[in-house]
Design a protein around this motif. Structure first.
Motif, PDB file in Angstrom:
ATOM      1  N   GLY A 100       0.205  -0.133  -6.390  1.00  0.00           N
ATOM      2  CA  GLY A 100       0.393  -0.032  -7.936  1.00  0.00           C
ATOM      3  C   GLY A 100      -0.559  -0.854  -8.754  1.00  0.00           C
ATOM      4  N   TRP A 101      -0.873  -2.079  -8.460  1.00  0.00           N
ATOM      5  CA  TRP A 101      -1.966  -2.567  -9.037  1.00  0.00           C
ATOM      6  C   TRP A 101      -3.216  -2.166  -9.149  1.00  0.00           C
ATOM      7  CZ3 TRP A 101      -5.486  -6.509  -6.674  1.00  0.00           C
ATOM      8  CH2 TRP A 101      -6.312  -6.965  -7.662  1.00  0.00           C
ATOM      9  N   LEU A 106      -7.060  -0.463 -12.057  1.00  0.00           N
ATOM     10  CA  LEU A 106      -8.571   0.252 -11.922  1.00  0.00           C
ATOM     11  C   LEU A 106      -8.561   1.716 -11.954  1.00  0.00           C
ATOM     12  CD1 LEU A 106      -8.323  -2.250  -9.566  1.00  0.00           C
ATOM     13  CD2 LEU A 106     -10.580  -1.601  -9.257  1.00  0.00           C
ATOM     14  N   PRO A 107      -9.297   2.193 -13.018  1.00  0.00           N
ATOM     15  CA  PRO A 107      -9.371   3.653 -13.043  1.00  0.00           C
ATOM     16  C   PRO A 107      -9.617   4.460 -11.925  1.00  0.00           C
ATOM     17  CG  PRO A 107     -11.440   2.658 -14.092  1.00  0.00           C
ATOM     18  CD  PRO A 107     -10.471   1.566 -13.592  1.00  0.00           C
ATOM     19  N   SER A 558       6.763  -4.010   1.763  1.00  0.00           N
ATOM     20  CA  SER A 558       6.681  -4.139   0.431  1.00  0.00           C
ATOM     21  C   SER A 558       8.284  -4.484  -0.412  1.00  0.00           C
ATOM     22  CB  SER A 558       6.407  -2.812  -0.389  1.00  0.00           C
ATOM     23  OG  SER A 558       5.272  -2.284   0.043  1.00  0.00           O
ATOM     24  N   ILE A 559       8.276  -5.122  -1.391  1.00  0.00           N
ATOM     25  CA  ILE A 559       9.139  -5.406  -2.336  1.00  0.00           C
ATOM     26  C   ILE A 559       8.847  -4.783  -3.735  1.00  0.00           C
ATOM     27  CG2 ILE A 559       8.451  -7.781  -3.038  1.00  0.00           C
ATOM     28  CD1 ILE A 559      11.636  -8.078  -3.134  1.00  0.00           C
ATOM     29  N   SER A 560       9.535  -3.666  -4.119  1.00  0.00           N
ATOM     30  CA  SER A 560       8.883  -2.840  -5.219  1.00  0.00           C
ATOM     31  C   SER A 560      10.149  -2.224  -6.238  1.00  0.00           C
ATOM     32  CB  SER A 560       8.342  -1.583  -4.691  1.00  0.00           C
ATOM     33  OG  SER A 560       7.326  -1.894  -3.695  1.00  0.00           O
ATOM     34  N   SER A 848      -3.760   4.468 -15.564  1.00  0.00           N
ATOM     35  CA  SER A 848      -3.707   5.697 -14.572  1.00  0.00           C
ATOM     36  C   SER A 848      -2.334   6.095 -14.571  1.00  0.00           C
ATOM     37  CB  SER A 848      -4.098   5.104 -13.172  1.00  0.00           C
ATOM     38  OG  SER A 848      -5.694   4.806 -13.144  1.00  0.00           O
ATOM     39  N   PRO A 849      -1.188   5.511 -14.463  1.00  0.00           N
ATOM     40  CA  PRO A 849       0.132   6.008 -14.363  1.00  0.00           C
ATOM     41  C   PRO A 849       0.249   6.991 -15.573  1.00  0.00           C
ATOM     42  CG  PRO A 849       0.242   3.658 -13.972  1.00  0.00           C
ATOM     43  CD  PRO A 849      -0.982   4.098 -14.488  1.00  0.00           C
TER      44      PRO A 849
END
Length: 878
Positions: A100-101, A106-107, A558-560, A848-849
């Motif tokens: 996600g980061w 970053l585009p 993951s922890i999301s 981006s999102p």
């Protein structure tokens, strides 16, 4: 697939040191899965869990090199990027947060542009060397379009935009030319060191190059406009009038063919319409013939009143397993017939009399064969040997069906061949980096696509002498020629600002001309100076063993955060095995409307035909009941243990989708923390039987469609308590959804009727859709049914960039009118709630999102004495 797996096991470690060399990444550790069961050609690298998947079936149109090599050189660059940002860890927990980061900070153009630059620099081919790949960008620039930085990056529901792959390649090429071979390494190193910033990429880019991404875009636009204007000036071109209606947004008329009655047959698709075979008359009026389903690439063939095409069909249970089947349509009778089932056949082309079909068959081990089929029944009547296993593309017959021409692809490049009825092959054009495609006979010559002048155009080759001549001189690109019967002209696709148009020209041969292609990746290729990295791949043999379905089922990666809907959001600890067939989660969710927290855990096993789910929830609940003071509210918590077996089934046919699902399960419920409750409130439910069935049918949607224009959904749920003599009751729920076309294109009307009947222990349960605002309105009676009307429509496609704050792709509206317990004291003139909503898809702060931001105003029937309810809705996708 064993030989291909052995080849990739040699290739991947051999080329990786070159792929990741300028990032300082020489080795990696990542599982690579070769997916051979599908016909959609693609690949990806992901985290959560960390892996890469190559879809091994080669497409009928791509670069001039081996398909798996093509995938490896691109996807391994993503592996190197990820390793640089995560420190090269085999399991960089929490992987979803990392992923996600990456997506947020970053585009997209950076990731993909760097990978395209890499594939172009380390081989003699690559998309950066293909005029057709960069063609939409060049066309927009030369038509004076000044698309904003955000529009070029995030896309449009209106125009043909460059795409973030193309944008990224050009930007990365310019950045590397200006700042050197190791600039990408410097950027990623700085971003890893200082990850928590408002604009980490822009900050690092400014630090090392002196310009932000927006500033680079502005300077790049000036440079490429100058370069492409010069190319246009020195490359002769002609104007070809369009034979189709002038488009106002992206619209394509693929593969035009002139009919005996003078009409033009074409495959039309657009932002607002799904792919459809149409006829265009001399006044440019269109008539729909047949909508078609998903294709690996746009394709059909016409001859003697028949049309054939290939179409993707999916396995009913496992969507990674797909097929390419052949369909035939008879223009006179209007009948449609499927000629093959569960096949892997591509690019079918009819003989002139419509009796035979030549096509390409690719089996599960990537063995490629040229085949001939009976056009009446689909039976394979001949297969041609292919001892070198060259990838064969887009074959076609000559006029009497005795000779076939086709394109071959290998690591040496593309070549053009013929094979006669005796099986004798002849190489007409030797292997070349040229993008040779779709050869067709025109008399004793073969017309085809290539880019000898630096722009994709139509050429022909004299089969006897091998001389190549140009037949078109399009300014942006010309494709898909076919001869107009009885004339000395061809009809073809001419690319323009809004897509592929239909044009014609006389057959007048001219010189191919000088190659004036503008290669923007020259500096990066010179910096790498490797030539083709696949030249000397070793040929070792590795040991292999079968994959075990239950091997290593747990991999907590993951922890999301999660957002279930506008009312519920939370956090999850997640685990997936390598093939995503064994999932585990542990988490907590906050219920905004109840002001309480839910705790949950679950396991899902999906490797077999049924799906097995085991879950636990400690959750807050609310219901309304009739008390001494009228309708009262009850809140409590419950421990809920559940086991379920589900059998899903998905079928596709043309542009129709059918989904079936049957499920059965049981559970154990223990309720507590109940306040004032009715005397018959049940605290324990032991092994109730839960069964359900659902069916849905929908048609394929266009990009601008908010919802299906035609769809039906039916769901049934039945709960009963057979194992506890002290408790009785059951719950039956039925839900029906019907989607209809609205008053204008891309409008949708939804009518949703829901009914439930509950008794005994389930008397206070709600198992159906409720009216908007339900949890904020005091109930007056027990919920029996709801009738929900929703009308949704697009308002505008502004592609509006509000400085760096937001880029707005679309604005959508909706009105609704919702009824509760209709027929039981409520009539059609008394909705419980009604109102309107506005939504917009946007990107905020150039991240981006894609955000879906909406607001809803809910007006409540006056008898509830309730003020209007104002709701804000927010969702996002990467």
């Amino acid at each position: 697939m064993e030989p291909e797996a052995q080849r990739m096991a040699n290739t991947i470690p051999y080329v990786f040191s070159s792929v990741g060399g300028n990032l300082g990444i020489k080795k990696t550790q990542i599982p690579v899965i070769l997916q051979n069961r599908g016909v959609i050609s693609n690949a990806f690298v992901q985290l959560a869990p960390k892996k890469s998947e190559f879809f091994t079936t080669p497409p009928q149109s791509f670069d001039s090199q081996d398909w798996l090599n093509n995938l490896a050189i691109h996807e391994l660059r993503h592996v190197a990027q990820f390793d640089k940002l995560t420190g090269g860890k085999a399991n960089p927990f929490p992987e979803e947060i990392y992923f996600g980061w990456f997506g947020a900070s970053l585009p997209r153009w950076f990731f993909e542009g760097d990978a395209v630059s890499n594939e172009t620099s380390l081989t003699n081919v690559g998309r950066g060397r293909q005029p057709s790949w960069i063609m939409p960008y060049r066309t927009a620039i030369l038509n004076g379009k000044n698309y904003s930085y955000s529009k070029s990056n995030f896309g449009s529901e209106k125009d043909v935009i460059p795409g973030y792959y193309q944008l990224g390649y050009l930007l990365i090429s310019a950045i590397r030319e200006n700042s050197g071979k190791y600039i990408i390494d410097s950027l990623l190193t700085d971003i890893k060191k200082r990850p928590v910033r408002l604009y980490p990429f822009a900050g690092s880019l400014k630090k090392y190059t002196g310009q932000t991404g927006k500033q680079w875009y502005d300077s790049l636009t000036k440079k490429i406009r100058s370069d492409w204007e010069h190319q246009a000036m020195i490359t002769p071109s002609k104007e070809y009038p369009a034979l189709n209606h002038q488009a106002r947004y992206e619209t394509n008329y693929y593969l035009p063919a002139k009919m005996p009655d003078g009409n033009i047959l074409a495959l039309k698709s657009s932002k607002a319409e799904v792919p459809t075979l149409i006829l265009i008359d001399k006044n440019k009026k269109e008539r729909r013939i047949q909508k078609i389903g998903q294709q690996e690439q746009p394709w059909f063939s016409y001859a003697n009143g028949r049309i054939v095409w290939d179409e993707v069909r999916y396995d009913g249970r496992f969507l990674r397993r797909s097929y390419s089947v052949i369909c035939r349509y008879d223009l006179q009778s209007g009948k449609l017939k499927k000629l093959s089932s569960r096949s892997r056949i591509f690019s079918p082309t009819l003989s002139a009399d419509g009796s035979k079909i030549v096509a390409v068959n690719i089996d599960l081990s990537n063995k490629v064969q040229l085949i001939v089929m009976d056009a009446e029944n689909g039976k394979i009547i001949r297969s041609y040997p292919n001892p070198e296993n060259l990838l064969i593309q887009t074959p076609s017959f000559n006029s009497d069906g005795t000779v076939i021409t086709y394109i071959s692809v290998s690591e040496l490049g593309k070549a053009l061949w013929t094979v006669d009825s005796n099986g004798k092959t002849r190489k007409i054009i030797r292997e070349t980096p040229q993008q040779l495609s779709r050869p067709v006979f025109i008399g004793d010559k073969i017309a085809f696509n290539a880019h000898y002048s630096g722009i994709d155009n139509i050429y022909d080759v004299d089969v006897a002498s091998g001389k190549i001549s140009a037949l078109s001189a399009a300014k942006y690109g010309a494709f898909n020629p076919s001869r107009i019967p009885g004339t000395d002209s061809i009809i073809f696709n001419n690319f323009n600002l809004y897509g592929y148009e239909v044009s014609k020209t006389k057959i007048e041969a001219s010189e191919t001309g000088k190659n004036n292609f503008v290669f923007f990746g020259a500096a990066a290729a010179k910096q790498e100076n490797t030539g083709n990295v696949f030249t000397n791949v070793p040929d070792s043999t590795f040991s292999s063993s079968p994959y075990k379905k239950l091997g290593s089922p747990f991999h907590f990666h993951s922890i999301s955060p999660e957002v279930l809907d506008e009312y519920v959001w939370g956090i999850q600890l997640k685990s997936n095995n390598l093939l995503n067939t064994f999932d585990t989660h542990i988490g907590a969710d906050y219920h905004r409307d109840l002001g309480r927290v839910e705790y949950n855990a679950g396991i899902s096993f999906k490797s077999l035909y049924p799906i097995f789910d085991i879950s636990y929830n400690n959750r807050p609940r609310r219901f309304f009941y009739e008390g001494n003071n009228g309708t009262e509210q009850g809140d409590f918590r419950e421990n809920y243990y559940r086991f379920q077996v589900q059998v899903p089934l998905t079928l596709t046919a043309q542009n129709h989708f059918f989904d079936f699902s049957v499920n059965a399960g049981t559970s154990y419920t223990q309720r507590y923390d109940a306040g004032t409750m009715p005397s018959n409130f049940i605290k324990t439910l032991t092994l109730p039987v839960e069964t359900g069935f659902s069916f849905s049918h929908s048609i394929r949607t266009a990009e601008r469609d908010i919802a299906p224009r035609w769809a039906q959904i039916i769901r049934f749920t039945y709960l009963t308590q057979p194992f506890d003599d002290n408790l009785s009751g059951n719950l039956f729920a039925a839900e029906g959804f019907a989607y209809f076309p609205g008053l204008a294109k891309n409008h949708t009307f939804l009518a949703n009727f829901n009914y439930q009947e509950s008794s005994g222990i389930w008397i206070y349960n709600s198992a159906i859709n409720t009216v908007y605002g339900y949890n904020n309105i005091q109930a007056k009676s027990k919920l029996k049914n709801t009738l929900l009307f929703n009308y949704r429509f697009p308002i505008a496609f502004p592609d509006a960039e509000i400085g760096p704050l937001a880029y707005i792709t679309n604005v959508r509206g909706g009105i609704f009118c919702h009824y509760e317990n209709i027929g039981q004291g409520t009539n059609i003139s008394q909705p419980k709630t009604y109102g309107f909503e506005l939504h917009s898809t946007m990107n905020i702060l150039r991240y981006s999102p894609d955000l879906d931001l909406g607001t809803r105003i809910v007006f409540v029937n006056r008898e509830y004495h309730q003020n209007p309810i104002f709701e804000l809705m927010l969702n996002f996708t990467f």
